[in-house]
Design a protein around this motif. Structure first.
Motif, PDB file in Angstrom:
ATOM      1  N   ARG A  74       0.856  -1.217   0.145  1.00  0.00           N
ATOM      2  CA  ARG A  74       0.067  -0.129  -0.032  1.00  0.00           C
ATOM      3  C   ARG A  74       0.637   1.272   0.146  1.00  0.00           C
ATOM      4  O   ARG A  74       0.771   2.118  -0.640  1.00  0.00           O
ATOM      5  N   LEU A 120      -2.471  -2.716  -4.831  1.00  0.00           N
ATOM      6  CA  LEU A 120      -3.509  -2.706  -3.926  1.00  0.00           C
ATOM      7  C   LEU A 120      -4.505  -3.835  -3.965  1.00  0.00           C
ATOM      8  O   LEU A 120      -5.143  -4.365  -2.754  1.00  0.00           O
ATOM      9  N   PRO A 175      -2.297  -7.226  -1.430  1.00  0.00           N
ATOM     10  CA  PRO A 175      -1.655  -6.947  -0.248  1.00  0.00           C
ATOM     11  C   PRO A 175      -0.589  -7.741   0.133  1.00  0.00           C
ATOM     12  O   PRO A 175      -0.892  -9.201   0.167  1.00  0.00           O
TER      13      PRO A 175
END
Length: 163
Positions: A12, A68, A71
């Motif tokens: 992220r 994204l 993860p």
């Protein structure tokens, strides 16, 4: 269990950095066009640069989406009993070892000009340490030195000797 060193970098966070880069790239292109207005060859350059920037933006956008939607994180932890590294993509940079098993850490520059960090253990294994993340090597080595004062470290952290 006291933690002597810890570094975590999530995908992220990497995606956020890419988004920032995506914002800066068109800004640089606009600035170049504005400051270079009227200069010879600018139109020809912009005819190539604008599609190239759009292509890079699309690739970066796809990378952001992938980061994204998948993860994971890079994690490095040193305690008095454990030196553990988890790399989200490469198993050769993932390991867990007792710092007491480490004999020396060396920096090498191979024939292809690639820098490598090798960890040598008492049982003859050689582990590779990833350099692709901005963790503090000084703080990492200080933590390892605290966990095992017998480890031999490179004389200079930023120096890589030829193989």
């Amino acid at each position: 269990m006291s933690v002597l060193f810890r570094y975590v970098r999530s995908r992220r966070r990497t995606a956020a950095n890419l988004v920032a880069g995506m914002g800066v790239l068109p800004l640089w292109l606009w600035l170049l066009a504005t400051l270079g207005a009227g200069r010879q060859g600018l139109d020809a350059f912009m005819a190539v640069a604008v599609p190239a920037v759009w292509g890079v933006e699309i690739l970066l956008g796809l990378a952001v989406v992938w980061l994204l939607t998948h993860p994971d994180r890079f994690e490095m932890t040193v305690t008095p009993e454990r030196f553990a590294v988890h790399h989200p993509l490469f198993s050769e940079w993932t390991f867990s070892i007792d710092p007491a098993q480490i004999v020396r850490i060396e920096h090498r520059l191979d024939l292809n000009q690639f820098t490598r960090i090798r960890i040598h253990t008492r049982d003859g294994r050689t582990l590779s340490l990833c350099k692709n993340y901005p963790y503090s090597r000084q703080r990492l080595y200080d933590a390892l030195r605290s966990a095992n004062p017998r480890i031999t470290f490179p004389s200079r952290i930023g120096h890589f000797s030829r193989t």
